[in-house]
Motif scaffolding. Structure first.
Motif, short mmCIF file in Angstrom:
data_model
loop_
_atom_site.label_atom_id
_atom_site.label_comp_id
_atom_site.label_asym_id
_atom_site.label_seq_id
_atom_site.Cartn_x
_atom_site.Cartn_y
_atom_site.Cartn_z
N HIS A 209 0.81 -1.22 0.00
CA HIS A 209 0.00 0.00 0.00
C HIS A 209 0.84 1.27 0.00
N ARG A 210 2.15 1.17 0.19
CA ARG A 210 2.96 2.38 0.29
C ARG A 210 3.08 3.05 -1.08
N PRO A 211 2.94 4.38 -1.11
CA PRO A 211 2.99 5.09 -2.39
C PRO A 211 4.20 4.74 -3.24
N SER A 212 5.36 4.55 -2.61
CA SER A 212 6.57 4.26 -3.37
C SER A 212 6.48 2.93 -4.11
N ASN A 213 5.61 2.04 -3.65
CA ASN A 213 5.46 0.73 -4.28
C ASN A 213 4.27 0.64 -5.23
N VAL A 214 3.22 1.40 -4.98
CA VAL A 214 1.98 1.16 -5.72
C VAL A 214 1.50 2.32 -6.59
N ASP A 215 2.05 3.50 -6.41
CA ASP A 215 1.49 4.65 -7.13
C ASP A 215 1.89 4.72 -8.60
N GLU A 216 2.94 4.02 -8.97
CA GLU A 216 3.38 4.03 -10.37
C GLU A 216 3.18 2.63 -10.94
N GLY A 217 2.33 2.53 -11.95
CA GLY A 217 1.89 1.23 -12.46
C GLY A 217 3.02 0.33 -12.92
N GLN A 218 4.00 0.86 -13.64
CA GLN A 218 5.10 0.03 -14.15
C GLN A 218 5.92 -0.55 -13.01
N ASN A 219 6.19 0.26 -12.00
CA ASN A 219 6.95 -0.21 -10.84
C ASN A 219 6.17 -1.30 -10.10
N LEU A 220 4.86 -1.10 -9.96
CA LEU A 220 4.03 -2.09 -9.28
C LEU A 220 4.03 -3.41 -10.03
N MET A 221 3.91 -3.36 -11.35
CA MET A 221 3.90 -4.61 -12.12
C MET A 221 5.25 -5.31 -12.06
N GLN A 222 6.34 -4.55 -11.98
CA GLN A 222 7.65 -5.18 -11.85
C GLN A 222 7.74 -5.96 -10.54
N LEU A 223 7.22 -5.37 -9.47
CA LEU A 223 7.19 -6.07 -8.18
C LEU A 223 6.35 -7.34 -8.27
N ILE A 224 5.16 -7.20 -8.83
CA ILE A 224 4.24 -8.34 -8.94
C ILE A 224 4.87 -9.45 -9.78
N ASN A 225 5.46 -9.10 -10.91
CA ASN A 225 6.05 -10.11 -11.79
C ASN A 225 7.25 -10.79 -11.13
N THR A 226 8.06 -10.04 -10.40
CA THR A 226 9.20 -10.64 -9.70
C THR A 226 8.72 -11.64 -8.65
N ILE A 227 7.70 -11.26 -7.91
CA ILE A 227 7.18 -12.15 -6.86
C ILE A 227 6.56 -13.41 -7.46
N THR A 228 5.68 -13.24 -8.42
CA THR A 228 4.98 -14.41 -8.98
C THR A 228 5.94 -15.33 -9.73
N ALA A 229 7.01 -14.79 -10.29
CA ALA A 229 7.97 -15.62 -11.03
C ALA A 229 8.85 -16.45 -10.11
N ASN A 230 8.86 -16.13 -8.81
CA ASN A 230 9.77 -16.81 -7.89
C ASN A 230 9.07 -17.51 -6.74
N THR A 231 7.77 -17.79 -6.91
CA THR A 231 7.00 -18.45 -5.85
C THR A 231 6.52 -19.84 -6.27
N ARG A 232 7.13 -20.39 -7.30
CA ARG A 232 6.92 -21.78 -7.72
C ARG A 232 5.45 -22.10 -7.97
N GLY A 233 4.72 -21.12 -8.47
CA GLY A 233 3.33 -21.34 -8.83
C GLY A 233 2.36 -21.39 -7.68
#
Length: 363
Positions: A209-233
């Motif tokens: 929820h912190r602005p630095s993580n969620v307020d910019e769409g591209q940055n948010l998607m990079q976080l989401i993609n990094t997490i989902t790619a490394n959680t073994r499905g």
């Protein structure tokens, strides 16, 4: 002694609940304490506020100021205007504020300008990151507080370095943990458990929820993609904050193992945390709860105001870089996460210590 307790946002309700229960117990014994609860309305969504009163058995607020949202400045101004009117109409001996939300700072300022003493529960914690609105709220509140109730010796040290007199600092423990331990047997499965077919230790919980993580769409998607790619499905359950939900609507297709749900009540959310493999978050309070529950916690921030969750507990501070996130998730799935311990006085008795100290101060 008349005490006005201020709560305005989701984290506040978990902190005032045990204090209110402790005050009610003292009232039953005929001690000279009375309290009123002021809900500022900073969080006005039902799932962000009202359900907590019901689940944690907090009496209905004596008043709801109904301030609502807006920019930081608009909300602060609205809170100060509304609380000043209330305080002038209902004088009190002490205003008790908790945590570090906007309501905490705004109502502390009003109280002092009305020549009313202020007690701050969770005083002295610092991230030393002035880009965080909460850090400014903490610093301003502590600069005008009369009585400081702290969760750790680190918080005590921060206050002493800022020039606070030691006689006004009271190391009482963590009221968030009072609430956690009092309600642990009442945690309940949320609907998503059956909907997704979750199994214990085979999913992760995500909160951002912190602005630095969620307020910019591209940055948010990079976080989401990094997490989902490394959680073994494994399924990732993401109870989404209202401010983040609007941003997600413009991002397009999301990874299949990411399950976005509405905010949960306290009992359902902590059931998910308790039985998860790990929590990934940018929250501060959740790192305290995972520490006590022994759940691995990955914090996507560069600093924390709760360092004991890292030095003692199960939390690790990762920043937001993809490499650090991937490496930490690799250690988690390899079974190399630290066990952690529980900080001093995080024992479920902090609220009782606070109330006993208030009685002594009034004597």
């Amino acid at each position: 002694m008349r005490i006005t307790i201020v709560a305005g946002a989701r984290p506040n309700f978990m902190k005032v609940a045990p204090i209110i229960h402790a005050l009610m117990e003292r009232e039953k014994k005929g001690l000279a304490l009375s309290f009123s609860l002021v809900h500022t309305g900073q969080h006005f969504d039902r799932q962000m506020s009202q359900t907590f009163f019901e689940e944690l058995s907090i009496p209905e607020p004596h008043v709801n100021l109904g301030v609502g949202g807006g920019t930081q400045a608009e909300q602060t101004a609205g809170l100060m205007i509304a609380f000043e009117k209330h305080l002038l109409a209902h004088p009190t001996d002490l205003v008790l504020v908790v945590g570090d939300v906007t309501s905490t700072m705004a109502c502390a300022i009003v109280a002092k300008k009305c020549h009313t003493r202020v007690a701050h529960v969770e005083a002295g914690i610092r991230s030393f990151d002035l880009t965080m609105p909460e850090e400014i709220n903490r610093m301003v509140t502590d600069s005008i507080t009369d009585y400081f109730f702290t969760t750790s010796t680190t918080a005590n040290s921060n206050l002493l370095k800022a020039g606070v007199a030691e006689r006004n600092i009271f190391f009482v423990g963590n009221v968030m943990i009072d609430t956690l331990l009092a309600n642990k047997q009442r945690f309940r499965q949320p609907p998503v458990w059956e909907e997704v077919g979750l199994q214990k230790q085979h999913y992760l919980v995500l909160t951002l929820h912190r602005p630095s993580n969620v307020d910019e769409g591209q940055n948010l998607m990079q976080l989401i993609n990094t997490i989902t790619a490394n959680t073994r499905g494994l399924p990732i359950i993401f109870p989404i904050h209202p401010r983040t939900k609007s941003i997600f609507q413009s991002l397009g297709a999301l990874p299949e193992n990411l399950h976005i749900i509405d905010p949960l009540g306290y009992l359902e959310f902590n059931y998910l945390v308790q039985h998860s493999k790990a929590v990934i978050t940018d929250s501060g309070g959740i790192t305290e709860e995972t520490t006590v529950m022994g759940v691995p916690c990955l914090t996507l921030r560069d600093s924390t105001e709760r360092p004991e969750t890292v030095t003692i507990g199960t939390n690790e501070l990762l920043g937001t870089g993809p490499k650090a996130i991937a490496e930490a998730l690799g250690r988690l799935f390899a079974g190399n996460w630290k066990k952690g311990g529980i900080p001093e006085l995080w024992d479920g008795k902090a609220a009782g210590r606070i109330v006993e100290q208030l009685i002594r101060l009034h004597a």
